[in-house]
Motif scaffolding. Sequence first.
Motif, mmCIF file in Angstrom:
data_model
loop_
_atom_site.group_PDB
_atom_site.id
_atom_site.type_symbol
_atom_site.label_atom_id
_atom_site.label_comp_id
_atom_site.label_asym_id
_atom_site.label_seq_id
_atom_site.Cartn_x
_atom_site.Cartn_y
_atom_site.Cartn_z
ATOM 1 N N GLN A 297 0.842 -1.197 0.000
ATOM 2 C CA GLN A 297 0.000 0.000 0.000
ATOM 3 C C GLN A 297 0.876 1.245 0.000
ATOM 4 N N ARG A 298 0.795 1.995 -1.079
ATOM 5 C CA ARG A 298 1.628 3.187 -1.205
ATOM 6 C C ARG A 298 0.834 4.448 -0.885
ATOM 7 N N THR A 299 1.556 5.423 -0.318
ATOM 8 C CA THR A 299 0.952 6.723 -0.013
ATOM 9 C C THR A 299 1.651 7.798 -0.844
ATOM 10 N N PHE A 300 0.845 8.612 -1.520
ATOM 11 C CA PHE A 300 1.375 9.714 -2.306
ATOM 12 C C PHE A 300 1.314 10.987 -1.458
ATOM 13 N N ILE A 301 2.442 11.671 -1.351
ATOM 14 C CA ILE A 301 2.501 12.925 -0.600
ATOM 15 C C ILE A 301 2.845 14.052 -1.573
ATOM 16 N N PHE A 302 1.915 14.979 -1.714
ATOM 17 C CA PHE A 302 2.104 16.117 -2.610
ATOM 18 C C PHE A 302 2.609 17.304 -1.784
ATOM 19 N N ALA B 196 -2.472 11.005 0.342
ATOM 20 C CA ALA B 196 -3.598 10.104 0.107
ATOM 21 C C ALA B 196 -3.069 8.716 -0.235
ATOM 22 N N VAL B 197 -3.794 7.690 0.209
ATOM 23 C CA VAL B 197 -3.448 6.314 -0.142
ATOM 24 C C VAL B 197 -3.721 6.123 -1.625
ATOM 25 N N ALA C 194 -8.705 18.978 8.333
ATOM 26 C CA ALA C 194 -7.531 18.193 7.964
ATOM 27 C C ALA C 194 -7.810 17.199 6.846
ATOM 28 N N GLU C 195 -9.087 17.031 6.459
ATOM 29 C CA GLU C 195 -9.415 16.045 5.430
ATOM 30 C C GLU C 195 -10.313 16.676 4.361
ATOM 31 N N PRO C 196 -9.755 17.538 3.519
ATOM 32 C CA PRO C 196 -10.553 18.185 2.478
ATOM 33 C C PRO C 196 -10.779 17.263 1.275
ATOM 34 N N VAL C 197 -11.628 17.721 0.366
ATOM 35 C CA VAL C 197 -11.843 17.043 -0.915
ATOM 36 C C VAL C 197 -11.134 17.864 -1.982
ATOM 37 N N PRO D 7 -10.690 12.546 -1.653
ATOM 38 C CA PRO D 7 -10.368 13.061 -0.313
ATOM 39 C C PRO D 7 -8.883 12.880 -0.031
ATOM 40 N N ALA D 8 -8.351 13.692 0.845
ATOM 41 C CA ALA D 8 -6.936 13.610 1.191
ATOM 42 C C ALA D 8 -6.732 14.137 2.599
#
Length: 280
Positions: A190-195, A216-217, A243-246, A257-258
């Motif tokens: 399971q990878r998480t992308f961090i922008f 986001a996952v 902390a969890e916007p769309v 969501p992220a």
Amino acid sequence: MSRTITDRKYLNKAVRSRTSWLVFLLVAAIGAGTLGYFNVTGVVKELNETYTSTTGEVVSEGSIRVLTGTRRSRHYEDRRTVHIEYAIDGVPGSGSAVDEDLQIGESLTIWVNERNLDVEIEEPTGPEFWDWAWAIAMPILALLLLWGFVYSVRTSIRLKRFTPEGREPDFVFALQNIEVQAGKGRKAKQRTFIFHGVMQSNSIPKRVGEKATISAVEKTLPQAQTYPPTFTGYYLKPGKEGAEPVLHAPELDAWWPATLAFPSDLEMVSTQAEKPKKTD
């Protein structure tokens, strides 16, 4: 810019993926609450116990089997018991206690529980440190888990009901670079992308120009060879930072969501934690 959701795929995926987490929080909260109840009632019971001190005499011995050992090596062992007779205000009584050293015919000071007449050969001291610690910690943990469950349920409901109809974006996020983190253990795949980027605009004035990260996952994130230079974001509660916007990327025709975080906030918390206290 379109203000109508054309595809809720990633929003629905996020809601479904939260189900197991919600179940875990609820079960953990119930478990911690149950343990907390027994710990608190145990301490209260010990505090309310009263004892009468008197002299007793060992009249016989016996044995009982007790379960001992660690969780992996549980086993029964025989423990020596002594039967003690005593009198309180002329009323005879008797009881047993576990002890390896007392001999038949020996006299000693004992403490008799006034509620159940159990005999103690050592003076009762009331709840010990760990009794108090667990009685305080477990209810607090239960409340925190329950709060986390309620917060997560509320977030899931808001995601389910989310619509940008009649709303302007709460912020515009300018992308600078993307970091990919691999999961650990059972979630190794399971990878998480961090922008990483900067808030180009924000309904919260102090956030404008501030560095931010959006994570986001992978499975709840639209897949693309390249991501657009900017995302628009909507807080689940209009105008109120969350902390969890769309997020919305018109170029990808996707909404997802992220998790939003500001490194400056984390640095401030870390600095306050490390700041030495003033001494007189």
